[in-house]
Write a protein that holds these residues in place. Structure first.
Motif, short mmCIF file in Angstrom:
data_model
loop_
_atom_site.label_atom_id
_atom_site.label_comp_id
_atom_site.label_asym_id
_atom_site.label_seq_id
_atom_site.Cartn_x
_atom_site.Cartn_y
_atom_site.Cartn_z
N ARG A 61 0.92 -1.09 0.00
CA ARG A 61 -0.12 0.00 -0.09
C ARG A 61 0.79 1.22 0.10
NH1 ARG A 61 -2.78 -2.77 4.57
NH2 ARG A 61 -4.67 -4.07 3.41
N ALA A 62 2.17 1.33 0.72
CA ALA A 62 2.82 2.31 0.85
C ALA A 62 3.65 2.72 -0.31
CB ALA A 62 3.78 2.27 1.97
N ALA A 63 3.80 1.41 -1.21
CA ALA A 63 4.45 1.83 -2.39
C ALA A 63 3.60 2.42 -3.71
CB ALA A 63 4.96 -0.01 -2.98
N GLY A 64 2.30 2.66 -3.22
CA GLY A 64 1.41 3.05 -4.46
C GLY A 64 1.24 2.12 -5.47
N PRO A 65 0.78 2.91 -6.64
CA PRO A 65 0.45 2.06 -7.83
C PRO A 65 1.82 1.36 -8.44
CG PRO A 65 -0.46 4.17 -7.91
CD PRO A 65 0.28 4.37 -6.71
N VAL A 66 1.92 0.24 -8.86
CA VAL A 66 2.99 -0.35 -9.54
C VAL A 66 2.36 -1.18 -10.55
CG1 VAL A 66 4.19 -0.63 -7.49
CG2 VAL A 66 2.63 -2.29 -7.91
N ASP A 67 3.16 -1.51 -11.59
CA ASP A 67 2.95 -2.18 -12.93
C ASP A 67 2.83 -3.72 -12.36
OD1 ASP A 67 3.00 -0.18 -14.55
OD2 ASP A 67 5.38 0.09 -14.25
N GLY A 68 3.65 -4.28 -11.36
CA GLY A 68 3.39 -5.83 -11.03
C GLY A 68 4.01 -5.84 -9.60
N ILE A 69 3.69 -7.15 -9.17
CA ILE A 69 4.14 -7.55 -7.76
C ILE A 69 4.81 -8.67 -7.84
CG2 ILE A 69 3.29 -8.23 -5.57
CD1 ILE A 69 0.95 -6.19 -5.75
N LEU A 234 -5.46 -3.16 -2.04
CA LEU A 234 -4.41 -2.64 -3.14
C LEU A 234 -5.39 -2.42 -4.38
CD1 LEU A 234 -1.90 -5.37 -2.58
CD2 LEU A 234 -1.79 -3.24 -1.60
N ALA A 235 -4.71 -1.74 -5.35
CA ALA A 235 -5.37 -1.53 -6.57
C ALA A 235 -5.72 -2.69 -7.40
CB ALA A 235 -4.38 -0.62 -7.57
N ALA A 236 -7.03 -2.84 -7.30
CA ALA A 236 -7.55 -4.17 -8.14
C ALA A 236 -7.13 -4.45 -9.63
CB ALA A 236 -8.92 -4.23 -7.96
N GLY A 237 -6.73 -5.50 -9.91
CA GLY A 237 -6.40 -5.63 -11.37
C GLY A 237 -4.70 -5.83 -11.29
N THR A 238 -3.89 -5.24 -10.43
CA THR A 238 -2.52 -5.14 -10.34
C THR A 238 -2.11 -6.52 -10.72
OG1 THR A 238 -2.29 -3.19 -8.85
CG2 THR A 238 -0.49 -4.60 -9.23
N PRO A 239 -1.17 -6.82 -11.58
CA PRO A 239 -0.76 -8.21 -12.10
C PRO A 239 0.31 -8.74 -10.79
CG PRO A 239 -0.32 -6.67 -13.91
CD PRO A 239 -0.72 -5.77 -12.63
N VAL A 240 0.35 -9.96 -10.52
CA VAL A 240 1.05 -10.67 -9.69
C VAL A 240 1.81 -11.49 -10.60
CG1 VAL A 240 1.53 -12.02 -7.50
CG2 VAL A 240 -0.21 -10.36 -7.49
N VAL A 241 3.03 -11.25 -10.66
CA VAL A 241 4.12 -12.11 -11.47
C VAL A 241 4.73 -13.33 -10.65
CG1 VAL A 241 5.97 -11.93 -13.23
CG2 VAL A 241 4.02 -10.29 -13.12
N ALA A 242 4.72 -14.46 -11.29
CA ALA A 242 5.84 -15.48 -10.65
C ALA A 242 7.02 -14.97 -10.86
CB ALA A 242 5.27 -16.95 -11.23
N VAL A 243 8.03 -15.02 -9.97
CA VAL A 243 9.31 -14.84 -10.03
C VAL A 243 10.15 -15.90 -9.97
CG1 VAL A 243 9.11 -12.07 -9.72
CG2 VAL A 243 9.65 -13.80 -7.84
N GLY A 244 11.55 -15.85 -9.61
CA GLY A 244 12.11 -16.90 -9.07
C GLY A 244 11.94 -17.01 -7.66
#
Length: 494
Positions: A61-69, A234-244
């Protein structure tokens, strides 16, 4: 340019980092950092996973809008969900004693040789396969071993009530998105994964009584996990990406290597010492030397061995109630060399406890006078770690037939100047130290590529790390013969 959030959970702390990735830009900003560690309840060590989830949400939430998590964490531990998707119990900490004696029970069902041929994993008492055996009450001939602690709930324990197993990053991702899956690099640490077939091992699951349906569909680093639920705040619809999602897999992405002739130490609470290979090494020699073949990003293999790491020093500081690491290292640098040595991988150093007393006891058991000061104890721990790195790196090069020209030390331990210099001296190789936040960097790089940033391969990612981060170089000093003699004292003749 991509703006992404990396949730990076280590065994002693967690953090949310904001990453900005562009063609010549790679920046990290720490948004929040929070405690992580074992919580003892009723004789069992647990992870406080709800604390981690809440702290993660606070940071996002503190990070604000992001393109991915993206989320990465330590390996081997998991949560069990019932058929309605509810968590059955807090995840148990890998340092808990519930797996004591379980390895022998599992090996009665599947030999160590076959286990290694399928999984390529180092034998460690807390591997997921052994935790699951303990979870179900053991794998004796009747399905339940009376010698195990009576922590099971009903027939088959919690395992009998579970519908899904999720590794820690997959569990947190599920709570963010409602999507169930298993990211491959972390799945490869369970000792239930066929490293050649790149799939869950039906054979091993059947042998140890783990229902195959418990193991979710596998994901690749870079796959879309799902999008954020509105109820998270959080901003609904923000992509959550599988990383390593195994933090070491993410760390190795950020090794700033310029060619293939490198080794790495991912240095923190644990030290992961090894090489990056194209194919697993599943020889008898590799098994006897207890090397592991874990999955990496882009199909690479992390051929490595776990060394106990800075955990021993961290526990000493906790008992001493001394958080002045800089002062301890300064004093240790002036202490006599090779006065006292310990095997950092001795089992007595695994569990939390009075580490200074355990060092003293270990020294007496090996015919040495215990260290007489904190400086001497710190020097003992760091020199012993450097010797363990030296032995591990030499064996890795021989077994994998991969010569090394430079050793990269990444992670929090790269800030420990004394340990980095001792490592260069012990290994007889230049050490390049940094970046510190390697796992978070690897996390954001994989996210950025998945979201469209032109980073086609690991070489491009590593070049960006090299061009944007300062590294410190340590050249070998001292006399190699002194290290030869110290290694012979500690581990015996080669």
């Amino acid at each position: 340019m991509k703006r992404v959030a990396a949730v990076d959970l280590g065994a002693s702390s967690g953090r949310v980092m904001l990453g900005v990735v562009g063609s010549s830009q790679l920046e990290l900003t720490e948004i929040n950092r929070f405690w992580n560690g074992p919580v003892g309840v009723g004789g069992t060590l647990y992870w406080d996973v709800l604390h981690l989830y809440r702290s993660m949400l606070d940071g996002l939430r503190a990070a604000g809008p992001v393109d991915g998590i993206g989320i990465d964490s330590w390996a081997v531990d998991y949560g069990l969900l019932d058929s309605s998707g509810r968590l059955l119990s807090n995840p148990v900490h890998y340092r808990d004693a519930r797996t004591d004696g379980v390895i022998d029970q599992v090996l009665a069902r599947v030999s160590a040789t076959e286990l290694y041929e399928i999984t390529g994993l180092q034998q460690l008492p807390f591997n997921t396969i052994y935790q699951l055996a303990a979870e179900s009450g053991g794998v004796g001939s009747a399905g339940v071993s009376p010698s195990l602690p009576a922590r099971a709930v009903g027939a088959g324990g919690l395992l009998g009530q579970a519908a899904t197993l999720l590794m820690i990053p997959d569990l947190l991702g599920y709570w963010l998105t409602g999507s169930i899956g298993a990211e491959r690099t972390n799945a490869s640490t369970t000792q239930l994964y066929d490293v050649r077939a790149r799939a869950w091992s039906e054979v091993l699951a059947a042998r140890v009584g783990v229902p195959l349906g418990l193991l979710p569909e596998l994901r690749e680093p870079g796959d879309l996990v799902g999008t954020v639920w509105p109820e998270t705040g959080l901003a609904a619809g923000t992509p959550v990406v599988a990383v390593g999602s195994h933090d070491t897999a993410s760390s190795v992405v950020a090794v700033p290597a310029g060619d293939e002739r490198f080794a790495y130490i991912s240095s923190g609470t644990w030290s992961l010492v090894g090489l990056e290979l194209e194919e697993p090494v599943l020889t008898d020699e590799a098994r006897a030397a207890n090397f592991t073949n874990e999955g990496g990003v882009d199909g690479r293999i992390r051929f490595l061995r776990n060394v106990m790491g800075l955990w021993i020093l961290q526990e000493c500081q906790r008992v001493w109630e001394d958080d002045d690491l800089e002062g301890l290292l300064r004093d240790a640098a002036g202490a006599p060399a090779f006065a006292v040595l310990i095997d950092p991988d001795a089992p007595e150093f695994l569990a939390p406890g009075n580490m200074p007393a355990r060092i003293d006891e270990h020294c007496r058991a090996t015919g040495q006078e215990p260290p007489r000061s904190r400086a001497a104890a710190v020097r003992c721990v760091l020199e012993s770690l450097a010797l363990a790195y030296r032995r591990t790196l030499r064996e890795a090069q021989t077994i994998a037939d991969r010569p090394v020209d430079v050793l990269h030390v990444i992670g929090g331990g790269s800030q420990n100047e004394l340990l980095c210099q001792l490592t260069a001296d012990a290994c007889g190789l230049p050490v390049l130290a940094g970046p510190v936040e390697a796992s978070a960097l690897g996390n954001v790089l994989v996210q950025a590529r998945a979201l469209g940033e032109p980073l086609p391969d690991l070489g491009a990612m590593r070049a960006l790390v090299r061009s944007t981060h300062r590294l410190r170089r340590y050249e070998p000093q001292g006399k190699p013969a002194d290290w030869d003699a110290a290694e012979s004292r500690l581990f015996g003749a080669r």
